[in-house]
Design a protein around this motif. Structure first.
Motif, mmCIF file in Angstrom:
data_model
loop_
_atom_site.group_PDB
_atom_site.id
_atom_site.type_symbol
_atom_site.label_atom_id
_atom_site.label_comp_id
_atom_site.label_asym_id
_atom_site.label_seq_id
_atom_site.Cartn_x
_atom_site.Cartn_y
_atom_site.Cartn_z
ATOM 1 N N UNK A 68 -27.974 -14.676 -9.706
ATOM 2 C CA UNK A 68 -28.804 -15.502 -8.838
ATOM 3 C C UNK A 68 -30.248 -15.032 -8.807
ATOM 4 N N UNK A 69 -30.458 -13.720 -8.821
ATOM 5 C CA UNK A 69 -31.820 -13.186 -8.879
ATOM 6 C C UNK A 69 -32.490 -13.565 -10.189
ATOM 7 N N UNK A 70 -31.743 -13.527 -11.279
ATOM 8 C CA UNK A 70 -32.313 -13.923 -12.574
ATOM 9 C C UNK A 70 -32.747 -15.378 -12.550
ATOM 10 N N UNK B 121 -31.748 -8.710 -1.129
ATOM 11 C CA UNK B 121 -32.395 -8.828 -2.437
ATOM 12 C C UNK B 121 -33.569 -9.794 -2.366
ATOM 13 N N UNK B 122 -33.390 -10.916 -1.661
ATOM 14 C CA UNK B 122 -34.490 -11.868 -1.501
ATOM 15 C C UNK B 122 -35.665 -11.237 -0.760
ATOM 16 N N UNK B 123 -35.381 -10.452 0.283
ATOM 17 C CA UNK B 123 -36.447 -9.802 1.045
ATOM 18 C C UNK B 123 -37.203 -8.798 0.181
ATOM 19 N N UNK B 124 -36.485 -8.009 -0.607
ATOM 20 C CA UNK B 124 -37.140 -7.027 -1.474
ATOM 21 C C UNK B 124 -37.978 -7.725 -2.534
ATOM 22 N N UNK B 125 -37.447 -8.821 -3.099
ATOM 23 C CA UNK B 125 -38.188 -9.546 -4.132
ATOM 24 C C UNK B 125 -39.488 -10.129 -3.581
#
Length: 278
Positions: free
Chosen positions: A75-77, A253-257
């Motif tokens: 999902x991050x990709x 992960x969304x917050x870090x990105x």
């Protein structure tokens, strides 16, 4: 190459720049390496549904027993790929449209400005909903339609820079020498527009990442069985009474990105923009 090295050195010379670069590199590494070392993100194991994080499932599992580490990395990709594509396409198209409007002036400038005003008059999410409802879903359609939402920001920046250069003496001299207009644009306008556009693109990247996650959360972005940070948060939210791991892992992960991209964009702005540096 030396300019890039110097830019990275100056970014790393401040704390926020180092932190933003570290977060960004970590997220990129997670997106690139995670799917290679993780299990099949779509493999269903009902017996292992809502499992807590352990060595076999680093982020736990979801309501179908699918490994959340693999699904979050995939999902991050998708989120990074779509967001970078949107920022690149919208910055290129917006820059070209803005330069043409700034050079041409008269009715061309007024027409382009009116279109930008019309697009900006709608809230971004509402405009995206309307365009997706008209033209359907799908990765290519999604990128094209969301690009339309962000083009005016880059277009206005490029237009303002082009207007400031249009009456410069060296531009007038090349016009009198009958230099090809395309050559003038490539030689003078694009280099002067590139710096502010790069800064704006770096600062818009976290906005686009969050925007893509919002649309996917509402069901207008990446469609199942593919995973996106927005869809993972949504699926975890539906089953949050059974397990809060799916929502927390994707949201973290969304917050870090977004935090990493924001800090890196701010550091890049201070490096490139002399006024901000002073």
């Amino acid at each position: 190459m030396s300019g890039l090295v110097e830019t990275l050195r100056r970014i790393c010379s401040e704390r926020d720049g180092r932190l933003g670069l570290a977060f960004t590199l970590a997220i990129v590494a997670f997106a690139l390496v995670g799917p290679l070392i993780g299990p099949d993100p779509n493999a269903i194991d009902i017996k292992a549904r809502f499992a807590s994080p352990d060595l076999s499932h680093l982020f736990g599992t979801d309501n179908l027993g699918r490994d959340l580490f693999a699904r979050t990395s995939v999902g991050t990709r998708y989120a990074l790929a779509l967001s970078v594509a949107i920022v690149i396409i919208s910055s290129i198209l917006g820059s070209l449209i803005g330069i043409v409007a700034g050079i041409a002036g008269a009715w061309v400038d007024r027409a382009v400005t009116a279109v930008f005003d019309i697009v900006n008059a709608f809230p971004p999410l509402i405009l995206a909903f309307a365009l997706i409802a008209l033209y359907g879903k799908g990765p290519a359609t999604f990128v094209a339609l969301v690009t339309v939402v962000f083009i005016p920001q880059f277009g206005r920046m490029a237009r303002a820079r082009a207007q400031s250069l249009r009456n410069m003496s060296f531009i007038e001299a090349e016009r009198m020498l009958a230099v090809n207009p395309v050559t003038i644009v490539v030689r003078h306008y694009l280099p002067n527009v590139a710096g502010p556009i790069i800064v704006l693109a770096s600062m818009n990247l976290p906005v686009v990442i969050a925007f893509e996650a919002s649309l996917s959360f509402l069901g207008f972005g990446v469609q199942p069985p593919k995973s996106s940070l927005g869809t993972l948060i949504k699926d975890g939210f539906v089953s949050i009474n059974q397990s809060w791991w799916p929502t927390v892992s994707a949201a973290l992960v969304l917050a870090i990105a977004t935090l990493g991209a924001t800090l890196l964009g701010e550091a890049l702005r201070r490096v490139i923009d002399p006024k901000a540096a002073r």
